[in-house]
Design an enzyme around this catalytic site. Structure first.
Site, mmCIF file in Angstrom:
data_model
loop_
_atom_site.group_PDB
_atom_site.id
_atom_site.type_symbol
_atom_site.label_atom_id
_atom_site.label_comp_id
_atom_site.label_asym_id
_atom_site.label_seq_id
_atom_site.Cartn_x
_atom_site.Cartn_y
_atom_site.Cartn_z
ATOM 1 N N PHE A 292 42.394 37.363 36.218
ATOM 2 C CA PHE A 292 41.434 38.540 35.618
ATOM 3 C C PHE A 292 40.267 38.324 36.463
ATOM 4 O O PHE A 292 39.410 39.336 36.436
ATOM 5 C CB PHE A 292 41.130 38.029 34.062
ATOM 6 C CG PHE A 292 40.054 36.946 34.022
ATOM 7 C CD1 PHE A 292 40.320 35.843 33.832
ATOM 8 C CD2 PHE A 292 38.479 37.523 33.867
ATOM 9 C CE1 PHE A 292 39.548 34.739 33.764
ATOM 10 C CE2 PHE A 292 37.841 36.397 33.603
ATOM 11 C CZ PHE A 292 38.198 35.087 33.702
ATOM 12 N N LYS A 293 40.040 37.408 37.425
ATOM 13 C CA LYS A 293 38.692 37.394 38.145
ATOM 14 C C LYS A 293 38.417 38.146 39.162
ATOM 15 O O LYS A 293 37.485 38.591 39.674
ATOM 16 C CB LYS A 293 38.436 35.955 38.521
ATOM 17 C CG LYS A 293 38.548 34.844 37.412
ATOM 18 C CD LYS A 293 37.618 33.548 37.908
ATOM 19 C CE LYS A 293 37.356 32.744 36.797
ATOM 20 N NZ LYS A 293 38.492 32.060 36.241
ATOM 21 N N ASP A 294 39.656 38.995 39.466
ATOM 22 C CA ASP A 294 39.547 40.117 40.381
ATOM 23 C C ASP A 294 38.861 41.553 39.975
ATOM 24 O O ASP A 294 38.089 42.075 40.683
ATOM 25 C CB ASP A 294 41.138 40.695 40.509
ATOM 26 C CG ASP A 294 42.039 39.696 41.467
ATOM 27 O OD1 ASP A 294 41.332 39.307 42.331
ATOM 28 O OD2 ASP A 294 43.090 39.568 41.545
ATOM 29 N N THR B 245 38.612 31.728 40.918
ATOM 30 C CA THR B 245 37.247 32.356 41.359
ATOM 31 C C THR B 245 37.006 32.342 42.950
ATOM 32 O O THR B 245 36.888 33.446 43.288
ATOM 33 C CB THR B 245 35.851 31.617 40.979
ATOM 34 O OG1 THR B 245 35.814 31.629 39.535
ATOM 35 C CG2 THR B 245 34.525 32.398 41.159
ATOM 36 N N ALA C 178 35.259 40.021 40.518
ATOM 37 C CA ALA C 178 34.930 39.685 41.886
ATOM 38 C C ALA C 178 34.848 41.127 42.735
ATOM 39 O O ALA C 178 34.147 41.321 43.385
ATOM 40 C CB ALA C 178 35.725 38.841 42.416
#
Ligand SMILES: *Cc1c(COP(=O)(O)O)cnc(C)c1O
Length: 430
Positions: free
Chosen positions: A104-106, A137, A109
């Site tokens: 989900f960090k896409d 991350t 970011a």
């Protein structure tokens, strides 16, 4: 929109300062001065995830970006699908892992990279982003900032403590992305980064910024997908969310959406055995202890860095926090059992973090006899943790072409000791 520091309401900052500074000068975290309110009809009427993102985010950024610029940013940042799967009548899985690095960090970011690129474009001095990572991350930030002009990224990751796919995602890009393979732990990486931010020689020579979840801007895209899940679940009522949590950036995005008017009955902070928050909700106290290694390693965090924001949202009133957030912690063996159960019962594969999320939702239903619709945020693709998942389901996971080609690429990392002097010398020489 103005922002303030959680440690000083008088300390005011613009969106650009919040984005580029990360941390407030007094060491506090930035929060918006006034959270805009939206109606249920607003959330329902949005036709696409991009449209929803633009309309939710615009009030926070309108001093910096026009609506059409923000639309371009969101279209570039969120250029991958977001899916919702029904496990059964009441339990849904929000798949947030269809971005380029499978976590989900896409979302955050990529949004951070686009906004920094546009706000940095007029700045002559190159920006250097330092990121300490336990795996996901660093991968998302490296991928999102790759080949962006005028921004360099230095990722610090602990040697031998990230998964094979994660390491390739961090180390195979090159160009403006430098991977430092630190002989030590994630805590060592984080300590090196924190020290660099307060070292006079370093900050006078480099224009430093942070992409860790202390950066408020990461919360905006995350608030959006809670609203999207609510809209797609087609209820007129409040909903339950279960969030596999480590630094609590993801859940804070949800709390922000709730403050904006999204009807949420309960947020469940689902944890592995790193359970500082369970004790905090009972006693209001935090006990510092070392993070314990688990199979859901992105949640191996001893003290959640966004807790300061959560306290701020609820005016540090423990009773109010307990009305909105429930929490439980689960062992690795329960997590493995849950991966197996879900696979056998629904023919659906979850990664270890998501399995912890499902355990949390089940526990809530057991304790409160509540059958309302519940959404588990699925934070990573199972393929990213194939070393854990494959032995449980006794089957190989099919890898996508992108992942397969990644595994063939050469690793480019600079090995480094965990001593600050070495890291400092490196930074002053780049
Ligand atoms: C980062 C991460 C988490 C924890 O998210 P926080 O925002 O730190 O609470 C959970 N699952 C996965 C797969 C992650 O990468």
């Amino acid at each position: 929109m103005k922002f303030f520091s959680t440690r000083n309401k008088g300390l005011s900052a613009s969106f650009k300062e919040v984005l580029l500074n990360g941390l407030a000068p007094d060491g506090g975290l930035y929060m918006p001065a006034k959270i805009p309110k939206m109606s249920m009809d607003f959330f329902k009427s949005q036709q696409s995830f991009e449209e929803l993102a633009v309309n939710i985010i615009y009030p926070y950024v309108k001093e910096e970006f026009s609506l059409s610029k923000l639309t371009d940013i969101c279209e570039d940042a969120f250029n991958f699908p977001i899916k919702i799967k029904n496990l059964n009548e009441s339990d849904l899985i929000l798949e947030l892992f269809h971005g380029p690095t499978l976590a989900f960090k896409d979302f955050a970011a990529r949004f951070l990279a686009q906004t920094m690129f546009f706000l940095q474009a007029d700045n002559k001095k190159k920006l250097t982003i330092l990121v300490a990572t336990s795996g996901d991350t660093g991968a998302a930030v490296a991928n999102s900032f790759y080949d962006i002009d005028n921004i360099d990224v230095i990722v610090l990751y602990p040697s031998n403590k990230v998964s094979g796919i994660q390491e390739k995602q961090i180390t195979t890009l090159g160009k403006n992305i430098t991977a430092l393979e630190v002989a030590g732990t994630f805590d060592d990486c984080q300590r090196l980064v924190k020290k660099a931010f307060v070292d006079k020689e370093i900050i006078s020579s480099l224009n430093l910024s942070s992409a860790n979840s202390i950066n408020f801007v990461r919360l905006l895209p995350q608030a959006t997908y809670y609203a999207w899940a609510w809209k797609k679940s087609k209820i007129n009522d409040s909903i339950i969310f279960s969030i596999p949590s480590g630094n609590f950036g993801n859940i804070t995005g949800g709390l922000l959406a709730n403050q904006m008017g999204l009807p949420v009955e309960m947020f469940i902070a689902s944890l592995n055995i790193n359970d500082a928050f369970v004790k905090f909700l009972k006693s209001g106290k935090l006990s510092e202890k070392k993070a314990i290694k688990t199979i859901s390693n992105a949640m191996d965090v001893s003290i959640p860095s966004n807790l300061e924001r959560i306290k701020n949202i609820f005016d540090s009133d423990l009773r109010e926090i307990n009305k909105k957030i429930s929490t439980w912690s689960f062992s690795d063996s329960l997590t493995k059992k849950m991966i197996k159960n879900i696979y056998e019962e629904y023919n659906y594969l979850v990664d270890p973090h998501t399995a912890v999320g499902v355990l949390g939702l089940n526990e809530y239903r057991l304790n409160f006899k509540n059958l309302k619709k519940g959404v588990v945020l699925s934070t990573a693709h199972a393929a990213k943790f194939s070393n854990v998942v494959e032995p449980i389901i006794k089957q190989e996971i099919e890898l996508s072409e992108t992942v397969k080609s990644l595994l063939d690429k050469d690793k480019l990392s600079i090995k480094m000791s965990n001593e600050f002097a070495t890291f400092k010398e490196f930074l002053l020489s780049v």
